[in-house]
Design a protein around this motif. Sequence first.
Motif, mmCIF file in Angstrom:
data_model
loop_
_atom_site.group_PDB
_atom_site.id
_atom_site.type_symbol
_atom_site.label_atom_id
_atom_site.label_comp_id
_atom_site.label_asym_id
_atom_site.label_seq_id
_atom_site.Cartn_x
_atom_site.Cartn_y
_atom_site.Cartn_z
ATOM 1 N N THR A 477 0.857 -1.188 0.000
ATOM 2 C CA THR A 477 0.000 0.000 0.000
ATOM 3 C C THR A 477 0.890 1.233 0.000
ATOM 4 O O THR A 477 1.728 1.401 0.892
ATOM 5 C CB THR A 477 -0.920 0.036 1.229
ATOM 6 N N LEU A 478 0.707 2.117 -1.017
ATOM 7 C CA LEU A 478 1.496 3.340 -1.106
ATOM 8 C C LEU A 478 0.947 4.402 -0.169
ATOM 9 O O LEU A 478 -0.098 4.226 0.470
ATOM 10 C CB LEU A 478 1.487 3.858 -2.549
ATOM 11 N N GLU A 479 1.635 5.534 -0.099
ATOM 12 C CA GLU A 479 1.223 6.607 0.809
ATOM 13 C C GLU A 479 -0.159 7.144 0.470
ATOM 14 O O GLU A 479 -0.886 7.595 1.357
ATOM 15 C CB GLU A 479 2.244 7.745 0.761
ATOM 16 N N ASP A 480 -0.535 7.136 -0.828
ATOM 17 C CA ASP A 480 -1.856 7.625 -1.232
ATOM 18 C C ASP A 480 -2.943 6.549 -1.126
ATOM 19 O O ASP A 480 -4.010 6.680 -1.710
ATOM 20 C CB ASP A 480 -1.805 8.162 -2.660
ATOM 21 N N LYS A 481 -2.650 5.454 -0.399
ATOM 22 C CA LYS A 481 -3.588 4.341 -0.157
ATOM 23 C C LYS A 481 -3.804 3.459 -1.377
ATOM 24 O O LYS A 481 -4.667 2.575 -1.360
ATOM 25 C CB LYS A 481 -4.952 4.859 0.353
ATOM 26 N N GLN A 482 -3.050 3.688 -2.452
ATOM 27 C CA GLN A 482 -3.166 2.837 -3.636
ATOM 28 C C GLN A 482 -2.530 1.484 -3.364
ATOM 29 O O GLN A 482 -1.412 1.391 -2.892
ATOM 30 C CB GLN A 482 -2.478 3.501 -4.826
ATOM 31 N N HIS A 483 -3.265 0.404 -3.677
ATOM 32 C CA HIS A 483 -2.725 -0.941 -3.518
ATOM 33 C C HIS A 483 -1.809 -1.264 -4.699
ATOM 34 O O HIS A 483 -2.090 -0.901 -5.847
ATOM 35 C CB HIS A 483 -3.844 -1.973 -3.449
ATOM 36 N N VAL A 484 -0.725 -1.965 -4.429
ATOM 37 C CA VAL A 484 0.212 -2.378 -5.463
ATOM 38 C C VAL A 484 0.610 -3.829 -5.242
ATOM 39 O O VAL A 484 0.446 -4.372 -4.148
ATOM 40 C CB VAL A 484 1.478 -1.487 -5.465
#
Length: 764
Positions: A477-484
Amino acid sequence: MSRASQSHSHSQMKLLLSILLLAAETGHEQTMGAIAGQQPPITREGCPDKCGETSIPFPFGMARGCFRPGFQVVCNHSFRPPRAFLADNGGRTYQRMMDQNYTGPSFRPGEPLRRNKAVELIDVSVDKSEARIYTAVSSICSTSGTHAVGRYAFTYLDKAGPFLASPVRNVLVGVGARVEATMVSSFGETEKAMAYRPSCLSDLVGNLQFTTDGECSGRGCCVAVLPPEAPLLTRFVAGFRPRHRRPGWESSPCSYGMVVQSSWYNFSTPDLYGYEALSGRLARGVPAVLDFAIRKGRCPPDGQQPPAGYACVSGNSSCSNEARGYVCKCSEHYHGNPYITNGCQDVDECKLRKQSHELRLLYPCYDDGICSNRVGGYDCRCKPGMKGAAIKGHCTEKFPLPAKVVVGIAAFIVVSVLMVMSHQLLKLKRFYEQNGGPVLKGVKNIRIYRRKQLKQITNNYRHIIGEGHFGKVYMGTLEDKQHVAIKISIKVDKDMKKEFIDEVIIQSGMRHKNIVRLLGCCLEVDAPMLVYEYAARGSLHDVLFGLRRIDIIPVHTRLGIAVGSAEGLAYMHSAVESTIRHGDVKSANILLDDKFIPKVSDFGTTRLLVRGKSVKTERVVGDLNYIDPIYMEHGVVTQKSDVYGFGVVLMELITRRPAIHDDRRSYVASFVQASLDKQARNFFDQAITSEGDIKLLEMVGEVAVECLKPNPEERLDMKQVEQCLVQIMGQSAQHAQETSYHGDLSPAPDDIPLLKETRIARMQ
């Protein structure tokens, strides 16, 4: 002046300009006043500077003696609040609205109805020499299969006046299910001279479901950029080429065209539905940007007295020649209005830097410094008892002996710790260089992550979402809440270094909605880790056969998966500078997001096909269930090998039977023979019972058979596969519409125009 001082001054100028441009863009003079610490004048003394909520800076003005020629503004008080309009200059600046009826099978135009209106002013940026106006939206709306109403907005600017439509800050936008928007400029009174005519095309071919909010990519919305070398635009209109007759006018009756400020319009699918849905929502118009300049005269040469009527009257201002005339600017460290006396005022940098973090960066003076303003700049000196460059944060003080001893002991401890850490840092550096870091750090569209960052993103590698011969895939999970999805790649030795770098560069350059996007990589590890966008539903193989199996998958969903996957592979094959082959096309390498949008993934075997060189390879290893027989026999992988693998995927999609390899290739052979015998439906997913849906699957099966030809030369290419599937998708949409009115009207299984054309070409 030293290079360091010049660089610092240049950086200050860039950041100040960005802040001033932001103030001008938003139209808030209060922001401009805050920059100087006071409200500067914007017009001549005694002249009104507001019309309602719109600021009117000189050379614009409303009263006699308050404006330069060509810059008169009329304030209309019949509105609440009042609105500002450009004066017509004797009937030379206005908008002409023209309504025209189109009737009959050929949509013959009737007599147009014309009416004129004033050009409304939105705001003015003296700093950018720009004014924004409202321009009306042109439209053409069908009221029946044989009648349409066109509404066109012609914008006339005085040819000898100060205004030109900006070719850099404006674009042409067309909106509609089937529209070719055209910008016509430099027309005469007869409106027949067309000196400049950019255009764009939007055509959904009756498939309104293909639109995407926010995208102007030719599906519901299109955009044409005006080149900077465009002619001097004083007259223009957004119109249409004759594309009025089209199916589906009841659901999407209107098409629109507009010349609008770049990036202002955000496409929304509801704009396609209903009569005048867009022009009704934007009844006041859309913003367009005009460049303005003082048209009579040029900047005086250095050392010469300015001529009479020279516009740059403020001290601390400068002049810049333009294509037609000149404009005035305030000098560095000054701001305001250069067109009025004392309009450019000194900026108090010391007060200003207290207002925000960005301004502190623009005017640095670190904690050990004392800031003092001066005309045309500011000074930053170290505090008493300290020395150095405070503006760079280099103030130092004299330490007493005990302090030096303490510092020495602390330094010894630090050095010892650094020696321990240096070994680890050297190890990380070795991995970084081994994995191509010095080359990849300069590649656009890809972020290089530190090992520590990935540990945080994956929550210490806690959640495993996949595993294979290559290693594991982790959820992050990136800082902008985007899952990767974070995947461990193969270990890179010196022989594979260039190949790995090339593959990462290729993937970073691929930007397509049906290809898994490579977001970044971590190179500070033995085996590099790649960061991809996350697909919530896993692979197509999982959805069809695995743990994420979905029992009922509608045919239109399967068609969407097939079309999207084909688009992604066709893009790989032809939409980049160097053609690419995937090398391992299978259902496990087609991921699905939460809306079943497919994304081609797993480029571990992707290879760049350099034009003019051999396509043979000995290193590609694919799944035997999907692999091209030609590769098994000759060791050759081509783009037609991808087509073969995709044909097997289509079989799995319509039969819901997983591919199985044996020496006789009975999985493929039995289906191909059944299809040739018109018995392919015996293999189809038993959950599909509708005759119309079965006919659609038969058409998909025919495309699959064309992909599985033993001779690669006889196979379709991926672009043709995509087009065939899009045609089937169109028939699916038509079938769904017809059945809603007339019952089950099954499509003809051979009605795939591109497939028929290909077969005829082979016979000839």
